[in-house]
Design a protein around this motif. Sequence first.
Motif, PDB file in Angstrom:
ATOM      1  N   ARG A  60      -0.839  17.008 -18.563  1.00 55.58           N
ATOM      2  CA  ARG A  60       0.129  16.223 -19.329  1.00 55.58           C
ATOM      3  C   ARG A  60      -0.562  15.213 -20.240  1.00 55.58           C
ATOM      4  O   ARG A  60      -0.098  14.955 -21.336  1.00 55.58           O
ATOM      5  CB  ARG A  60       1.062  15.453 -18.382  1.00 55.58           C
ATOM      6  N   THR A  61      -1.644  14.632 -19.737  1.00 55.26           N
ATOM      7  CA  THR A  61      -2.311  13.582 -20.494  1.00 55.26           C
ATOM      8  C   THR A  61      -3.160  14.181 -21.602  1.00 55.26           C
ATOM      9  O   THR A  61      -3.758  15.251 -21.441  1.00 55.26           O
ATOM     10  CB  THR A  61      -3.205  12.728 -19.576  1.00 55.26           C
ATOM     11  N   LYS A  62      -3.228  13.465 -22.726  1.00 56.85           N
ATOM     12  CA  LYS A  62      -4.030  13.935 -23.857  1.00 56.85           C
ATOM     13  C   LYS A  62      -5.519  13.811 -23.541  1.00 56.85           C
ATOM     14  O   LYS A  62      -6.321  14.622 -23.975  1.00 56.85           O
ATOM     15  CB  LYS A  62      -3.677  13.117 -25.100  1.00 56.85           C
ATOM     16  N   ASN A  63      -5.873  12.789 -22.802  1.00 57.95           N
ATOM     17  CA  ASN A  63      -7.270  12.551 -22.462  1.00 57.95           C
ATOM     18  C   ASN A  63      -7.506  12.934 -21.006  1.00 57.95           C
ATOM     19  O   ASN A  63      -7.163  12.192 -20.089  1.00 57.95           O
ATOM     20  CB  ASN A  63      -7.616  11.076 -22.691  1.00 57.95           C
ATOM     21  N   GLN A  64      -8.092  14.110 -20.785  1.00 56.33           N
ATOM     22  CA  GLN A  64      -8.315  14.577 -19.424  1.00 56.33           C
ATOM     23  C   GLN A  64      -9.360  13.725 -18.702  1.00 56.33           C
ATOM     24  O   GLN A  64      -9.356  13.645 -17.476  1.00 56.33           O
ATOM     25  CB  GLN A  64      -8.765  16.041 -19.446  1.00 56.33           C
ATOM     26  N   GLY A  65     -10.234  13.064 -19.475  1.00 60.96           N
ATOM     27  CA  GLY A  65     -11.214  12.187 -18.857  1.00 60.96           C
ATOM     28  C   GLY A  65     -10.549  11.035 -18.130  1.00 60.96           C
ATOM     29  O   GLY A  65     -10.999  10.633 -17.045  1.00 60.96           O
ATOM     30  N   ILE A  66      -9.469  10.492 -18.722  1.00 54.72           N
ATOM     31  CA  ILE A  66      -8.733   9.404 -18.078  1.00 54.72           C
ATOM     32  C   ILE A  66      -8.102   9.899 -16.786  1.00 54.72           C
ATOM     33  O   ILE A  66      -8.131   9.221 -15.753  1.00 54.72           O
ATOM     34  CB  ILE A  66      -7.663   8.843 -19.036  1.00 54.72           C
ATOM     35  N   GLN A  67      -7.511  11.104 -16.830  1.00 55.13           N
ATOM     36  CA  GLN A  67      -6.866  11.664 -15.638  1.00 55.13           C
ATOM     37  C   GLN A  67      -7.878  11.871 -14.522  1.00 55.13           C
ATOM     38  O   GLN A  67      -7.614  11.575 -13.348  1.00 55.13           O
ATOM     39  CB  GLN A  67      -6.174  12.987 -15.989  1.00 55.13           C
ATOM     40  N   GLN A  68      -9.072  12.352 -14.871  1.00 55.48           N
ATOM     41  CA  GLN A  68     -10.107  12.571 -13.865  1.00 55.48           C
ATOM     42  C   GLN A  68     -10.581  11.244 -13.256  1.00 55.48           C
ATOM     43  O   GLN A  68     -10.816  11.158 -12.055  1.00 55.48           O
ATOM     44  CB  GLN A  68     -11.283  13.307 -14.497  1.00 55.48           C
ATOM     45  N   PRO A 104       0.798  -1.234   0.000  1.00 54.83           N
ATOM     46  CA  PRO A 104       0.000   0.000   0.000  1.00 54.83           C
ATOM     47  C   PRO A 104       0.828   1.280   0.000  1.00 54.83           C
ATOM     48  O   PRO A 104       0.306   2.342  -0.360  1.00 54.83           O
ATOM     49  CB  PRO A 104      -0.837  -0.127   1.286  1.00 54.83           C
ATOM     50  N   TRP A 105       2.115   1.204   0.377  1.00 57.67           N
ATOM     51  CA  TRP A 105       2.968   2.397   0.352  1.00 57.67           C
ATOM     52  C   TRP A 105       3.154   2.935  -1.063  1.00 57.67           C
ATOM     53  O   TRP A 105       3.525   4.092  -1.244  1.00 57.67           O
ATOM     54  CB  TRP A 105       4.320   2.095   0.992  1.00 57.67           C
ATOM     55  N   ILE A 106       2.891   2.124  -2.071  1.00 54.10           N
ATOM     56  CA  ILE A 106       2.989   2.586  -3.453  1.00 54.10           C
ATOM     57  C   ILE A 106       1.945   3.666  -3.729  1.00 54.10           C
ATOM     58  O   ILE A 106       2.067   4.439  -4.686  1.00 54.10           O
ATOM     59  CB  ILE A 106       2.820   1.399  -4.431  1.00 54.10           C
ATOM     60  N   LEU A 107       0.916   3.769  -2.867  1.00 60.84           N
ATOM     61  CA  LEU A 107      -0.094   4.809  -3.036  1.00 60.84           C
ATOM     62  C   LEU A 107       0.527   6.199  -3.022  1.00 60.84           C
ATOM     63  O   LEU A 107       0.003   7.118  -3.664  1.00 60.84           O
ATOM     64  CB  LEU A 107      -1.162   4.699  -1.943  1.00 60.84           C
ATOM     65  N   ARG A 108       1.627   6.380  -2.296  1.00 60.95           N
ATOM     66  CA  ARG A 108       2.320   7.680  -2.319  1.00 60.95           C
ATOM     67  C   ARG A 108       2.722   8.025  -3.744  1.00 60.95           C
ATOM     68  O   ARG A 108       2.444   9.127  -4.241  1.00 60.95           O
ATOM     69  CB  ARG A 108       3.568   7.660  -1.433  1.00 60.95           C
ATOM     70  N   TYR A 109       3.355   7.072  -4.417  1.00 60.19           N
ATOM     71  CA  TYR A 109       3.869   7.319  -5.760  1.00 60.19           C
ATOM     72  C   TYR A 109       2.736   7.412  -6.779  1.00 60.19           C
ATOM     73  O   TYR A 109       2.786   8.231  -7.709  1.00 60.19           O
ATOM     74  CB  TYR A 109       4.854   6.208  -6.138  1.00 60.19           C
ATOM     75  N   LEU A 110       1.713   6.609  -6.579  1.00 54.60           N
ATOM     76  CA  LEU A 110       0.584   6.634  -7.499  1.00 54.60           C
ATOM     77  C   LEU A 110      -0.164   7.962  -7.386  1.00 54.60           C
ATOM     78  O   LEU A 110      -0.539   8.557  -8.410  1.00 54.60           O
ATOM     79  CB  LEU A 110      -0.351   5.462  -7.184  1.00 54.60           C
ATOM     80  N   ALA A 111      -0.343   8.447  -6.170  1.00 53.17           N
ATOM     81  CA  ALA A 111      -1.032   9.725  -5.964  1.00 53.17           C
ATOM     82  C   ALA A 111      -0.241  10.871  -6.582  1.00 53.17           C
ATOM     83  O   ALA A 111      -0.803  11.746  -7.261  1.00 53.17           O
ATOM     84  CB  ALA A 111      -1.250   9.974  -4.469  1.00 53.17           C
ATOM     85  N   VAL A 112       1.071  10.889  -6.370  1.00 55.36           N
ATOM     86  CA  VAL A 112       1.911  11.951  -6.947  1.00 55.36           C
ATOM     87  C   VAL A 112       1.867  11.895  -8.473  1.00 55.36           C
ATOM     88  O   VAL A 112       1.750  12.923  -9.146  1.00 55.36           O
ATOM     89  CB  VAL A 112       3.365  11.829  -6.446  1.00 55.36           C
ATOM     90  N   ALA A 113       1.953  10.686  -9.037  1.00 54.88           N
ATOM     91  CA  ALA A 113       1.935  10.537 -10.497  1.00 54.88           C
ATOM     92  C   ALA A 113       0.615  11.041 -11.078  1.00 54.88           C
ATOM     93  O   ALA A 113       0.610  11.727 -12.109  1.00 54.88           O
ATOM     94  CB  ALA A 113       2.163   9.075 -10.880  1.00 54.88           C
ATOM     95  N   VAL A 114      -0.501  10.727 -10.429  1.00 50.07           N
ATOM     96  CA  VAL A 114      -1.804  11.152 -10.937  1.00 50.07           C
ATOM     97  C   VAL A 114      -1.983  12.659 -10.794  1.00 50.07           C
ATOM     98  O   VAL A 114      -2.406  13.345 -11.737  1.00 50.07           O
ATOM     99  CB  VAL A 114      -2.934  10.405 -10.195  1.00 50.07           C
TER     100      VAL A 114
END
Length: 448
Positions: free
Chosen positions: A287-295, A271-281
Amino acid sequence: MASTETANGASPSLAEYDLMQKLAPHLDRHMIFPLLEFSAGQLVDEESGDVKDEAKAREITQAKYSLLKKTNMTDYVANLYCELEGLDEPPVEFADKRQKVFSQLETYEQETSKITELLQRDDVVNALRSDKVANLEFLKRDHEVTQEMVDALYDYGNLQYSCGNYADASELLYRFRVLSTDNDKVAYATWGRLACEILSMSWESAIEELQKVRESIDGKLANNPLAQLQHRTSLIHWALFPLFNYDKAREPLLELFFNAGFINTIQANCPWILRYLAVAVITSRGRTKNQGIQQKQMKDIVRIVKQEAYEYQDPVTRFVYALCIDFDFEEAQHQLVLAEQVLRSDFFLLAHADDFVDSARHLIFESYCKIHARIALTDLSARLGLNATDAEKWIVNLIRDTRLDAKIDYKEGTVVMNHPPSSVYQQVIERTKGGFFRTQVLSAAVAR
């Protein structure tokens, strides 16, 4: 949410949020080394160049020695030993091991020279096909290549990797993989090539190898859930290197992390990977072409942070929780200050600290504006953690760059938001969205 203070009322130190002990078991020893180097660098004063904590620095040097003494990086290990023991010259056993390694390298070079020469010839390469068995038969029949020569490529690649010669090791493992019919060794060679490309910072090739490893995990280990869990856990940790060092890796790796099998692995095993996943998102805004995916990914990360709050928390996940679940803007700002400090002490996230803070302020601003029609600049500057002048400049730039439907009333010292009312029809559509799908699910459940 749990309190961010310890029992005696003091805020926890950054050391509490150091993930080295959690990351290391899932990384190859050669990958742990740059993390130790980073930790050692954090102890050096930028202005004077002096070491802040001599005891901690020695502890890291000891960790480097313990980590690498089983490798064949003999010269570097000898230097570490001399540093620890205060010697000018290393003991004779280091020189003996060095000579033994050179001897092994020469032996493998001779054993693989024939295949290396053949694979550099156009006529031989053009005669190869996708059928490995046929290729091996062709090389045995026409060029007297033996199975032992092919296996020597694997052993030679492993030895080069152990010596820290990652580019040479990658090429050898590639040649082995082209020719070998041993599926287990081919799988190990693919993991080895991935490690080589990561350590060589050949990020484009690393992404290709990472995809090959993923396909192997999803396919060959489909009937072994425990092995899948362990392999996915390792791949997630290895993927952190390209994720935060190569912009083009962001979208495909976030897609990987949010894949059902991998997100379940994160929740169950790391679950500590959530730090990196949250920062990446959060830093993927714009940055992403599809803002719907980011949301959608942002909604997913909020949901998972909420589910796993009992299991893992740090200032990054607490920021997400405070802002997106509790709507506690004061706590979100407090956690953002702590999160910035955590990012600046994290090997993977240091270079993304400024970007994260800026993106997080965007989130705070958007959330605050959704529930207010008029906001005092002094209040908003406090929410953003900026002084009044900087907050005003930041908001002006945001309105200009994103065409936000808002304006600054300088006379009143406020930001005025324009919230156009949605029609009755739109409200009905929003409220009933997904109703048909839920009805189908319920009908199917009743039919059983």
